[in-house]
Enzyme design. Structure first.
Site, PDB file in Angstrom:
ATOM      1  N   ARG A  68      14.594  10.770   9.328  1.00  0.00           N
ATOM      2  CA  ARG A  68      14.263  11.035   7.758  1.00  0.00           C
ATOM      3  C   ARG A  68      13.358  11.958   7.777  1.00  0.00           C
ATOM      4  NH1 ARG A  68       9.690   8.603   4.940  1.00  0.00           N
ATOM      5  NH2 ARG A  68      10.044   9.395   2.626  1.00  0.00           N
ATOM      6  N   HIS A 112       8.738  15.225  -1.185  1.00  0.00           N
ATOM      7  CA  HIS A 112       7.647  14.406  -0.410  1.00  0.00           C
ATOM      8  C   HIS A 112       6.440  15.519  -0.774  1.00  0.00           C
ATOM      9  CE1 HIS A 112       6.479  11.945   3.232  1.00  0.00           C
ATOM     10  NE2 HIS A 112       5.637  12.149   2.831  1.00  0.00           N
ATOM     11  N   GLU A 157       6.940   7.923  -2.496  1.00  0.00           N
ATOM     12  CA  GLU A 157       5.699   7.459  -3.030  1.00  0.00           C
ATOM     13  C   GLU A 157       5.374   7.947  -4.322  1.00  0.00           C
ATOM     14  OE1 GLU A 157       2.722   7.522   0.046  1.00  0.00           O
ATOM     15  OE2 GLU A 157       3.989   6.235   1.383  1.00  0.00           O
ATOM     16  N   ASN A 292       7.494   2.196   2.435  1.00  0.00           N
ATOM     17  CA  ASN A 292       6.516   2.672   3.317  1.00  0.00           C
ATOM     18  C   ASN A 292       5.332   1.611   3.310  1.00  0.00           C
ATOM     19  OD1 ASN A 292       7.793   4.792   3.552  1.00  0.00           O
ATOM     20  ND2 ASN A 292       6.810   6.210   2.490  1.00  0.00           N
ATOM     21  N   TYR A 294       1.540   0.563   4.928  1.00  0.00           N
ATOM     22  CA  TYR A 294       0.384   0.761   5.885  1.00  0.00           C
ATOM     23  C   TYR A 294      -0.457  -0.310   5.761  1.00  0.00           C
ATOM     24  CZ  TYR A 294       2.435   5.365   6.513  1.00  0.00           C
ATOM     25  OH  TYR A 294       3.306   6.550   6.937  1.00  0.00           O
ATOM     26  N   GLU A 358       8.478   4.126   6.480  1.00  0.00           N
ATOM     27  CA  GLU A 358       7.414   4.640   7.070  1.00  0.00           C
ATOM     28  C   GLU A 358       6.300   3.378   7.650  1.00  0.00           C
ATOM     29  OE1 GLU A 358       4.921   7.782   5.240  1.00  0.00           O
ATOM     30  OE2 GLU A 358       6.585   8.650   4.452  1.00  0.00           O
TER      31      GLU A 358
HETATM   32  C1  GBH Z   1       1.934   8.047   3.712  1.00  0.00           C
HETATM   33  O1  GBH Z   1       1.428   7.821   2.522  1.00  0.00           O
HETATM   34  C2  GBH Z   1       2.753   9.654   3.535  1.00  0.00           C
HETATM   35  O2  GBH Z   1       4.070   9.151   3.095  1.00  0.00           O
HETATM   36  C3  GBH Z   1       2.644  10.380   4.771  1.00  0.00           C
HETATM   37  O3  GBH Z   1       3.165  11.703   4.111  1.00  0.00           O
HETATM   38  C4  GBH Z   1       1.349  10.292   5.275  1.00  0.00           C
HETATM   39  O4  GBH Z   1       1.240  11.358   6.378  1.00  0.00           O
HETATM   40  C5  GBH Z   1       1.133   8.979   5.872  1.00  0.00           C
HETATM   41  O5  GBH Z   1       1.070   8.085   4.698  1.00  0.00           O
HETATM   42  C6  GBH Z   1      -0.024   8.877   6.226  1.00  0.00           C
HETATM   43  O6  GBH Z   1      -1.336   8.967   5.637  1.00  0.00           O
HETATM   44  O7  GBH Z   1      -5.380   5.606  -0.983  1.00  0.00           O
HETATM   45  O8  GBH Z   1      -7.409   4.335  -0.937  1.00  0.00           O
HETATM   46  O9  GBH Z   1      -5.614   3.461  -2.073  1.00  0.00           O
HETATM   47  C7  GBH Z   1       0.676   6.503   2.605  1.00  0.00           C
HETATM   48  C8  GBH Z   1       0.092   6.458   1.483  1.00  0.00           C
HETATM   49  C9  GBH Z   1      -1.713   5.065   2.038  1.00  0.00           C
HETATM   50  C10 GBH Z   1      -1.442   5.183  -0.154  1.00  0.00           C
HETATM   51  C11 GBH Z   1      -2.751   3.899   1.906  1.00  0.00           C
HETATM   52  C12 GBH Z   1      -2.224   3.957  -0.238  1.00  0.00           C
HETATM   53  C13 GBH Z   1      -4.251   3.097   0.572  1.00  0.00           C
HETATM   54  C14 GBH Z   1      -5.774   3.100   0.570  1.00  0.00           C
HETATM   55  N1  GBH Z   1      -0.867   5.185   1.259  1.00  0.00           N
HETATM   56  N2  GBH Z   1      -3.262   3.889   0.779  1.00  0.00           N
HETATM   57  S1  GBH Z   1      -5.897   4.209  -0.889  1.00  0.00           S
END
Ligand code: GBH
Length: 466
Positions: A68, A112, A157, A292, A294, A358
């Site tokens: 992707r 993106h 996102e 995605n 995390y 992701e």
């Molecule tokens: C991804 O976004 C992206 O798609 C990618 O481009 C990026 O490299 C990757 O993450 C790593 O960062 O922001 O304080 O509310 C993830 C975005 C990360 C948004 C965690 C919500 C929670 C903490 N998300 N975040 S906060």
């Protein structure tokens, strides 16, 4: 099927994004994006624009089934609209041929986060026209690649792009207005609907979108998902879930905004930007939802708390830190939340196919002459795959899993210091080296699953000893 193996045909791969790896920001007529303007770092990134054959070969050697990538809108339309730039289109043409030649299925993401600066100058996402320009861009790209690309994702996102870009201003274009953030979110939804319609009428085989969906929990629920909530906490959890997740899921998949969100939107932005008929356009049938994941959002009621600018309407919500293991960026590691999320989506949308587009983590890697020993990353991915597998056993419709990400890259506002790659990049020389996690992932792909025995998660003592 053992608990360590995955369904037949499960798709293994990786994800990347254009701005984070391509570099070559002024090559061949590319127009600047809001991230060129906003980023403090030189955007040479991984020079993937020139080195893509090597990067595709790495993926082939690792056995990836799918790749992707995202397309830089400004390479295709330097002004965001008008006349397409042939040289920009040609780059994606070559890339797709290279990917297919390696036996890998390409998945194209149209957006993106790298809006052409020219469109930001005309008002950016708070302007409704941007959604229509996006649909034209989608159609132009499909015309070029649609004979070879079967799977299209509209947006990556939109919550991040709208609320960090226009609400808190920590992302490009760095604007700080709750009203602009809600308007951006709506216009991104509209852009998604218009582009999906355009792609379908051009014959696209599979269309989906990518959302960052975070389970919303109280601190006590992190260790016990079944924990009962007080009325105050329940209200706060539902409100943040509406702002972060359901604001996007429900218009796209049910054709309506969550009822409790409308007064919040109205208070910040009015509702004049939501035109009659928009929600029908937004709710196009989707073939798959990219997820995605995390880290969860952990919140509790705290009446005196002011709203977080990334969550306009979040007065009275405390965003909590919790005593779990964290990544180098400080994001709590809670693999079971991936199960929770997949079970929820499969329960609420039983006909929808899901793809993890992701999942991954940044850690401080141990770089030595004889290898890059990223044990923490291996544990992170392994634990998330076990959680995913458990959800699949319960009937969650998950088609595949894509690691974020192939290469150490330009991590937005965090620059080159944050390492999410399974492949190490030396930015002075652009040399690529496989990390241990890449070799481990290759084995997962080969056996279509995890080894039967669980690796020991490194304890604090073993981490300190390294
Ligand atoms: C991804 O976004 C992206 O798609 C990618 O481009 C990026 O490299 C990757 O993450 C790593 O960062 O922001 O304080 O509310 C993830 C975005 C990360 C948004 C965690 C919500 C929670 C903490 N998300 N975040 S906060």
């Amino acid at each position: 099927m053992s608990t360590a193996s995955f369904p037949e045909g499960f798709v293994w791969g990786v994800s990347t994004s254009a701005f984070q790896i391509e570099g070559a920001t002024s090559a061949d007529g590319r127009g600047p994006s809001i991230w060129d303007t906003f980023s403090a770092d030189r955007a040479e990134a991984c020079d993937h624009y020139h080195r893509y054959p090597e990067d595709v070969r790495l993926m082939k050697d690792l056995g990836m089934a799918a790749y992707r990538f995202s397309v830089s809108w400004g390479r295709v339309f330097p002004e965001g609209r008008g006349k397409p730039n042939q040289a920009g289109l040609d780059f994606y043409d070559r890339l797709v041929d290279e990917v297919l030649g390696a036996g890998i299925t390409p998945y194209a993401t149209l957006y993106h986060w790298d809006l052409p600066q020219a469109l930001e100058d005309l008002g950016g996402w708070p302007s409704r026209d941007t959604a229509y320009h996006f649909a034209d861009y989608a159609a132009a790209l499909h015309e070029k690649l649609g004979d070879r690309v079967d799977t299209w994702f509209t947006l990556n996102e939109p919550w991040v792009a709208a609320f960090l870009g226009y609400g808190s201003g920590i992302h490009a274009p760095g604007r700080t207005s709750a009203s602009d953030a809600f308007k951006s979110a709506h216009h991104m939804l509209l852009a998604h609907g218009l582009a999906t319609r355009a792609l379908r009428s051009a014959g696209a085989r599979q269309v989906g979108t990518v959302l960052n969906i975070s389970p919303v929990l109280t601190p006590a629920q992190v260790s016990d998902f079944t924990r009962e909530l007080s009325d105050e906490d329940a209200e706060v959890v539902a409100r943040i879930d509406a702002l972060a997740n359901r604001q996007f899921l429900e218009p796209m998949l049910r054709g309506a905004y969550p009822a409790e969100l409308l007064p919040i939107i109205e208070r910040s932005a009015g509702l004049g930007h939501v035109h009659d008929g928009d929600l029908e356009i937004i709710a196009q049938p989707l073939d798959l939802l990219g997820v995605n994941y995390y880290t969860p959002l952990v919140v509790q009621a705290q009446p005196s708390e002011p709203a977080d600018p990334a969550f306009p309407g979040s007065e009275g919500v405390l965003f909590c830190t919790i005593p779990t293991a964290v990544t180098a960026m400080g994001w709590p590691i809670v693999p079971d939340c991936l199960s929770l999320l997949l079970r929820r989506l499969s329960r609420e949308y039983p006909d929808l196919d899901l793809l993890i587009t992701e999942n991954g983590a940044d850690f401080v890697d141990v770089v030595t002459g004889n290898g890059i020993h990223d044990t923490d990353r291996i544990s992170f991915i392994e634990e998330h795959l076990r959680a995913l597998r458990a959800a699949v056993a319960d009937g969650a419709r998950v088609r595949g899993y894509l690691v974020w990400t192939l290469l150490d890259n330009l991590e937005w506002t965090d620059g080159y210091q944050r390492k999410f790659g399974i492949v190490h990049v030396d930015f002075a020389t652009q040399r690529r080296r496989l990390k241990d996690s890449a070799l481990w992932y290759r084995d997962v792909i080969r056996r279509n699953g995890l080894a039967e025995t669980r690796r020991k998660r490194p304890t604090l003592e073993t981490v300190a000893a390294r």
